[in-house]
Design an enzyme around this catalytic site. Structure first.
Site, PDB file in Angstrom:
ATOM      1  N   HIS A  44       0.831  -1.205   0.000  1.00 18.08           N
ATOM      2  CA  HIS A  44       0.000   0.000   0.000  1.00 18.08           C
ATOM      3  C   HIS A  44       0.860   1.248   0.000  1.00 18.08           C
ATOM      4  O   HIS A  44       0.619   2.193  -0.760  1.00 18.08           O
ATOM      5  CB  HIS A  44      -0.890   0.019   1.255  1.00 18.08           C
ATOM      6  CG  HIS A  44      -2.141  -0.792   1.120  1.00 18.08           C
ATOM      7  ND1 HIS A  44      -3.367  -0.345   1.541  1.00 18.08           N
ATOM      8  CD2 HIS A  44      -2.361  -2.023   0.600  1.00 18.08           C
ATOM      9  CE1 HIS A  44      -4.284  -1.272   1.303  1.00 18.08           C
ATOM     10  NE2 HIS A  44      -3.689  -2.302   0.734  1.00 18.08           N
ATOM     11  N   ASP A  45       1.869   1.254   0.876  1.00 16.60           N
ATOM     12  CA  ASP A  45       2.693   2.447   1.026  1.00 16.60           C
ATOM     13  C   ASP A  45       3.447   2.788  -0.250  1.00 16.60           C
ATOM     14  O   ASP A  45       3.542   3.949  -0.640  1.00 16.60           O
ATOM     15  CB  ASP A  45       3.682   2.267   2.182  1.00 16.60           C
ATOM     16  CG  ASP A  45       2.983   2.244   3.537  1.00 16.60           C
ATOM     17  OD1 ASP A  45       1.837   2.710   3.605  1.00 16.60           O
ATOM     18  OD2 ASP A  45       3.580   1.776   4.508  1.00 16.60           O
ATOM     19  N   PRO A  74      -4.307  -2.256  -6.784  1.00 22.26           N
ATOM     20  CA  PRO A  74      -5.039  -3.370  -7.391  1.00 22.26           C
ATOM     21  C   PRO A  74      -6.191  -3.808  -6.481  1.00 22.26           C
ATOM     22  O   PRO A  74      -6.045  -3.831  -5.258  1.00 22.26           O
ATOM     23  CB  PRO A  74      -3.972  -4.466  -7.506  1.00 22.26           C
ATOM     24  CG  PRO A  74      -2.679  -3.724  -7.542  1.00 22.26           C
ATOM     25  CD  PRO A  74      -2.871  -2.538  -6.649  1.00 22.26           C
ATOM     26  N   HIS A 104       0.201 -13.720  -1.597  1.00 25.91           N
ATOM     27  CA  HIS A 104      -1.031 -14.341  -1.104  1.00 25.91           C
ATOM     28  C   HIS A 104      -0.801 -15.783  -0.629  1.00 25.91           C
ATOM     29  O   HIS A 104      -1.732 -16.421  -0.146  1.00 25.91           O
ATOM     30  CB  HIS A 104      -2.108 -14.308  -2.188  1.00 25.91           C
ATOM     31  CG  HIS A 104      -2.674 -12.942  -2.398  1.00 25.91           C
ATOM     32  ND1 HIS A 104      -3.535 -12.629  -3.423  1.00 25.91           N
ATOM     33  CD2 HIS A 104      -2.512 -11.784  -1.695  1.00 25.91           C
ATOM     34  CE1 HIS A 104      -3.868 -11.344  -3.353  1.00 25.91           C
ATOM     35  NE2 HIS A 104      -3.263 -10.817  -2.319  1.00 25.91           N
ATOM     36  N   ASP A 156      -4.185 -19.498   0.586  1.00 23.65           N
ATOM     37  CA  ASP A 156      -3.365 -20.633   0.145  1.00 23.65           C
ATOM     38  C   ASP A 156      -3.555 -21.782   1.137  1.00 23.65           C
ATOM     39  O   ASP A 156      -2.648 -22.114   1.899  1.00 23.65           O
ATOM     40  CB  ASP A 156      -1.893 -20.196   0.084  1.00 23.65           C
ATOM     41  CG  ASP A 156      -0.979 -21.296  -0.444  1.00 23.65           C
ATOM     42  OD1 ASP A 156      -1.498 -22.312  -0.936  1.00 23.65           O
ATOM     43  OD2 ASP A 156       0.255 -21.135  -0.354  1.00 23.65           O
TER      44      ASP A 156
END
Length: 240
Positions: A44-45, A74, A104, A156
């Site tokens: 994010h940063d 995204p 993820h 996952d």
């Protein structure tokens, strides 16, 4: 200044990397969910131009934090074309997209972000046809129709908590939980990179841990503030 570099704090805080590493390891031992949270925060940063936690070091904190700035992140339902554009806008290529999506492997998602795929996908009164039918009962048990949308589900499931390339095997087996993940297999451009991370014969293989690290460093150099831009915070969770 030239932005981030290895050994940035060698003089001002020579033990910083050891200190941070120890703190992060202790925090993750206490609460393993911190690991995906840290990766997400870094992502994010870098995408919104705020703070970061990269190696090489030296990325400063931004002075502005606006919800509107997250529009270029995204999203869980972005098609591949949109994902590629959002990454390209930040100087990241399709391989970076597929490599960084591999985070993820240790992440979770709320039912609200994907349960629409399980019951009435695009008003068809049925599930998303790209989901493996044998995987549907598992997801439906975790996220009943009309159930708790805030419930967290592992992205996952076969290797919970392990940072490995099994995420890509999930995509190949049509067991990507988020639509944006599943899209990486359903599009030939990104599917090729998924196969390379899986070591499919006939393609130049990619080692997930190596390429993920390279893409993280590349992302850590997005829009780095230099000169009089940004600041070094005196207190981590507030601007000076």
């Amino acid at each position: 200044g030239q932005g981030t570099r290895l050994g940035f704090y060698r003089t001002s805080c020579p033990r910083v990397e050891t200190i941070v590493q120890s703190a992060v390891q202790a925090a993750i031992r206490n609460n393993p969910t911190i690991a995906p949270g840290l990766l997400r925060m870094f992502f994010h940063d870098c995408f919104t131009g705020g703070t970061g936690w990269p190696v090489p070091l030296g990325r400063r904190d931004g002075l502005v934090s606006r919800a509107a700035d997250t529009a270029n992140l995204p999203a869980f339902n972005d098609p591949v074309s949109v994902q590629v554009r959002k990454f390209s806008d930040k100087g990241l290529n399709t391989q970076d997209l597929v490599a960084l999506s591999g985070a993820h492997t240790i992440g979770t998602a709320a039912c609200a972000l994907f349960s629409y795929r399980l019951y009435n996908y695009n008003n068809t009164n049925g599930p998303d046809p790209t989901i493996d039918p044998a995987f549907l009962p598992t997801l439906r048990n975790l996220c009943p129709n009309g159930g708790d949308g805030s419930r967290r589900v592992d992205l996952d499931p076969p290797s919970v908590g392990r940072f490995d390339n099994s995420y890509y095997a999930n995509l190949r087996n049509r067991r990507g939980v988020l639509e944006s993940d599943a899209a990486l297999w359903n599009d030939p451009t990104t599917q090729r990179f998924v196969n390379r991370f899986l070591g499919v014969r006939g393609l130049l293989g990619l080692t997930f841990n190596v390429e993920f690290g390279r893409s993280m460093i590349k992302m850590g150099n997005i829009e780095v503030k230099t000169g009089t831009q940004g600041q070094i915070r005196r207190v981590c969770n507030a601007i000076n």
